[in-house]
Scaffold this motif. Sequence first.
Motif, PDB file in Angstrom:
ATOM      1  N   LEU A   3      44.853 109.870  44.612  1.00 47.44           N
ATOM      2  CA  LEU A   3      43.867 108.684  44.689  1.00 47.44           C
ATOM      3  C   LEU A   3      43.221 108.492  43.280  1.00 47.44           C
ATOM      4  O   LEU A   3      43.178 109.535  42.632  1.00 47.44           O
ATOM      5  N   PRO A   4      42.487 107.300  43.244  1.00 50.90           N
ATOM      6  CA  PRO A   4      42.397 106.082  44.021  1.00 50.90           C
ATOM      7  C   PRO A   4      43.849 105.545  44.213  1.00 50.90           C
ATOM      8  O   PRO A   4      44.623 105.688  43.451  1.00 50.90           O
ATOM      9  N   MET A   5      44.209 104.884  45.533  1.00 52.19           N
ATOM     10  CA  MET A   5      45.686 104.547  45.926  1.00 52.19           C
ATOM     11  C   MET A   5      45.133 103.224  46.601  1.00 52.19           C
ATOM     12  O   MET A   5      44.190 103.266  47.452  1.00 52.19           O
ATOM     13  N   THR A   6      45.849 102.239  46.421  1.00 57.28           N
ATOM     14  CA  THR A   6      45.935 100.911  47.150  1.00 57.28           C
ATOM     15  C   THR A   6      47.086 101.044  48.261  1.00 57.28           C
ATOM     16  O   THR A   6      48.156 101.273  47.664  1.00 57.28           O
ATOM     17  N   VAL A   7      46.943 100.874  49.435  1.00 62.80           N
ATOM     18  CA  VAL A   7      48.036 100.821  50.281  1.00 62.80           C
ATOM     19  C   VAL A   7      48.080  99.280  50.839  1.00 62.80           C
ATOM     20  O   VAL A   7      46.999  98.823  51.387  1.00 62.80           O
ATOM     21  N   VAL A   8      49.363  98.848  50.911  1.00 64.74           N
ATOM     22  CA  VAL A   8      49.626  97.537  51.405  1.00 64.74           C
ATOM     23  C   VAL A   8      50.459  97.692  52.702  1.00 64.74           C
ATOM     24  O   VAL A   8      51.722  98.066  52.647  1.00 64.74           O
ATOM     25  N   GLY A   9      49.854  97.248  53.874  1.00 66.11           N
ATOM     26  CA  GLY A   9      50.224  97.534  55.145  1.00 66.11           C
ATOM     27  C   GLY A   9      51.720  96.427  55.110  1.00 66.11           C
ATOM     28  O   GLY A   9      51.937  95.475  54.867  1.00 66.11           O
ATOM     29  N   ALA A  10      52.470  96.975  56.216  1.00 66.03           N
ATOM     30  CA  ALA A  10      53.936  96.373  56.393  1.00 66.03           C
ATOM     31  C   ALA A  10      53.612  95.024  57.138  1.00 66.03           C
ATOM     32  O   ALA A  10      53.005  95.153  58.286  1.00 66.03           O
ATOM     33  N   ALA A  11      54.029  93.863  56.490  1.00 63.57           N
ATOM     34  CA  ALA A  11      54.042  92.590  57.341  1.00 63.57           C
ATOM     35  C   ALA A  11      54.835  92.576  58.566  1.00 63.57           C
ATOM     36  O   ALA A  11      54.687  92.059  59.749  1.00 63.57           O
ATOM     37  N   ASP A  12      56.008  93.106  58.457  1.00 64.74           N
ATOM     38  CA  ASP A  12      56.937  93.167  59.366  1.00 64.74           C
ATOM     39  C   ASP A  12      57.479  94.431  59.505  1.00 64.74           C
ATOM     40  O   ASP A  12      58.506  94.929  59.286  1.00 64.74           O
ATOM     41  N   PRO A  13      56.746  95.517  60.209  1.00 66.12           N
ATOM     42  CA  PRO A  13      57.169  96.838  60.269  1.00 66.12           C
ATOM     43  C   PRO A  13      58.143  97.121  61.210  1.00 66.12           C
ATOM     44  O   PRO A  13      58.476  96.459  62.094  1.00 66.12           O
ATOM     45  N   VAL A  14      58.873  98.194  60.883  1.00 66.48           N
ATOM     46  CA  VAL A  14      60.159  98.545  61.657  1.00 66.48           C
ATOM     47  C   VAL A  14      59.809 100.073  62.162  1.00 66.48           C
ATOM     48  O   VAL A  14      59.205 100.863  61.385  1.00 66.48           O
ATOM     49  N   PRO A  15      60.419 100.513  63.119  1.00 68.91           N
ATOM     50  CA  PRO A  15      60.175 101.942  63.871  1.00 68.91           C
ATOM     51  C   PRO A  15      60.946 102.841  62.996  1.00 68.91           C
ATOM     52  O   PRO A  15      61.918 102.438  62.221  1.00 68.91           O
ATOM     53  N   VAL A  16      60.492 103.791  63.023  1.00 69.34           N
ATOM     54  CA  VAL A  16      61.231 104.928  62.110  1.00 69.34           C
ATOM     55  C   VAL A  16      61.487 106.121  63.054  1.00 69.34           C
ATOM     56  O   VAL A  16      60.994 106.311  64.245  1.00 69.34           O
ATOM     57  N   ARG A  17      62.358 107.134  62.551  1.00 66.34           N
ATOM     58  CA  ARG A  17      62.591 108.278  63.159  1.00 66.34           C
ATOM     59  C   ARG A  17      62.574 109.400  61.859  1.00 66.34           C
ATOM     60  O   ARG A  17      62.975 109.018  60.672  1.00 66.34           O
ATOM     61  N   TYR A  18      61.392 110.205  62.060  1.00 69.57           N
ATOM     62  CA  TYR A  18      61.111 111.225  60.844  1.00 69.57           C
ATOM     63  C   TYR A  18      61.023 112.485  61.066  1.00 69.57           C
ATOM     64  O   TYR A  18      60.230 112.726  62.205  1.00 69.57           O
ATOM     65  N   THR A  19      61.717 113.491  60.252  1.00 73.45           N
ATOM     66  CA  THR A  19      61.461 114.681  60.389  1.00 73.45           C
ATOM     67  C   THR A  19      60.463 115.093  59.455  1.00 73.45           C
ATOM     68  O   THR A  19      60.667 115.231  58.069  1.00 73.45           O
ATOM     69  N   VAL A  20      59.473 116.048  59.945  1.00 72.71           N
ATOM     70  CA  VAL A  20      58.417 116.306  59.048  1.00 72.71           C
ATOM     71  C   VAL A  20      58.789 117.530  58.348  1.00 72.71           C
ATOM     72  O   VAL A  20      59.199 118.492  58.711  1.00 72.71           O
ATOM     73  N   PRO A  21      58.989 117.427  56.903  1.00 74.16           N
ATOM     74  CA  PRO A  21      59.451 118.542  56.208  1.00 74.16           C
ATOM     75  C   PRO A  21      58.793 119.860  55.989  1.00 74.16           C
ATOM     76  O   PRO A  21      59.266 120.893  55.969  1.00 74.16           O
ATOM     77  N   VAL A  22      57.533 119.689  56.118  1.00 72.06           N
ATOM     78  CA  VAL A  22      56.703 121.124  56.249  1.00 72.06           C
ATOM     79  C   VAL A  22      55.590 120.563  57.441  1.00 72.06           C
ATOM     80  O   VAL A  22      55.227 119.674  57.770  1.00 72.06           O
ATOM     81  N   PRO A  23      55.172 122.106  58.181  1.00 71.89           N
ATOM     82  CA  PRO A  23      54.301 121.621  59.218  1.00 71.89           C
ATOM     83  C   PRO A  23      52.789 120.949  58.741  1.00 71.89           C
ATOM     84  O   PRO A  23      52.321 121.742  57.955  1.00 71.89           O
ATOM     85  N   SER A  24      52.502 119.850  59.249  1.00 74.79           N
ATOM     86  CA  SER A  24      51.453 119.355  58.855  1.00 74.79           C
ATOM     87  C   SER A  24      51.131 118.110  60.211  1.00 74.79           C
ATOM     88  O   SER A  24      51.840 117.382  60.348  1.00 74.79           O
ATOM     89  N   ALA A  25      49.925 118.763  60.935  1.00 74.07           N
ATOM     90  CA  ALA A  25      49.270 117.714  61.684  1.00 74.07           C
ATOM     91  C   ALA A  25      48.904 116.182  61.153  1.00 74.07           C
ATOM     92  O   ALA A  25      48.955 115.394  61.613  1.00 74.07           O
ATOM     93  N   GLN A  26      48.537 116.591  59.923  1.00 73.26           N
ATOM     94  CA  GLN A  26      48.181 115.011  59.142  1.00 73.26           C
ATOM     95  C   GLN A  26      49.225 114.266  58.964  1.00 73.26           C
ATOM     96  O   GLN A  26      48.914 113.048  59.411  1.00 73.26           O
TER      97      GLN A  26
END
Length: 450
Positions: free
Chosen positions: A153-176
């Motif tokens: 940070l500071p960081m600007t995030v631009v949200g997806a206008a046409d989001p797609v669903p994902v399948r994601y494996t969390v690489p390290v244990p992180s609830a965040q």
Amino acid sequence: MSSHGAPIPMTSRACGPLKGEAQVPGDKSISHRSLILGAMCIGETTITGLLEGQDVLDTARAMRAFGAEVTDHGGGRWSVIGVGVGGFAEPDGVIDCGNSGTGVRLIMGAMATSPIAATFSGDASLNGRPMARVTDPLALFGTQAVGRTGGRLPMTVVGAADPVPVRYTVPVPSAQVKSAVLLAGLNAPGQTVVIEAEATRDHTERMLAGFGAEISVVETAEGREIKLTGQPELQAQHIDVPRDPSSAAFPVCAALIVPGSDVLVPGIGLNPTRAGLFTTLREMGADLTYENEREEGGEPVADLRARFSPDMKGIEVPPARAASMIDEYPVLSVVAAFAAGQTVMRGVKELRVKESDRIDAMATGLRANGITVEDGPDWWTVTGAVHGNVAGGAVCASHLDHRIAMSFLILGMAANAPVSVDDGGPIATSFPIFEPLMAKLGAQVSRDTA
């Protein structure tokens, strides 16, 4: 400097027995999520017992910036009139998340699949922490993020206008990270799937189900698989926030090391993904009991009674338990300093990228107070000096980290000489009543003036 003003040096001294009832604040993890999910509903969500530390207040302010109506009714009672899934408005200014890694990462996830842009910043500590662990999986939805070198940070995030669903494996244990992906998946069509090899705190899954999302959790060969169906209409709820087990850790651990102590901490959330510290302390021989076990709002709750425990022994903490107690390792290392033998903590590399490098901060401070500590990239060991032999006497750096500051102040309550921290100001981010609560129990913690 502290996150919200000039440094506040503090000192803790040996005291008589700690006695009484410790009414710790509401759970921080659930407080953050209550505000964010309330903002993503249609209708009014009411909350009692909200933690009113600076981290959570920053999240409340952020939800207002995204268009939700957030009202403080006093006494921990709040309400949120939401804008619905995908209904966030583009904020006018920078979203300042202060010291809260949880807040910024969850909020990034919640807005990542809406066609808006937001700029996030925080204090010096937060601005030095890595965000790529969240922005990388959010990019799979179509989200874009531009920040400083190293994904900071500071960081600007631009949200997806046409989001797609994902399948994601969390690489390290992180609830965040898991939670950010699930919150982003709320506004993506179809099913978003998150897989975690090691279970982390599951408040997001429980609360999504409570708000009416279609979500399932199954154990597979790959690990814990969470499936979320996107674009639901979340239903406003009433949430009674249980008391925070991470905050309870401090009066509990103090009672275990201060001679003659007997402290009751009522109404603590004992979600199994959060209760690893208490399991570990009991394995070390702590006189720690659960009373009046019950369930409130889908979360297991009990009253914890902690008594002075002079005969604790060091153990090897199972690495698989790390996710359920990651924030409690600093204060566990303080208890380990008073135990006999060596306490070994492995699989804890996540501690290197918290509000501070918590392994280095605690190792350095404990050594300065006469304790033998060894550490590596993802492990550390504390060789206990046994009760009565912990020297104390040092001034420890808090590194803008509330848990580091409180841990060293707990150390000073039973060490042979007072222990100081250079800045106790960050304590207000998560445990704003720490000083009066501990004083009521009989602790001697003072603010040092020039």
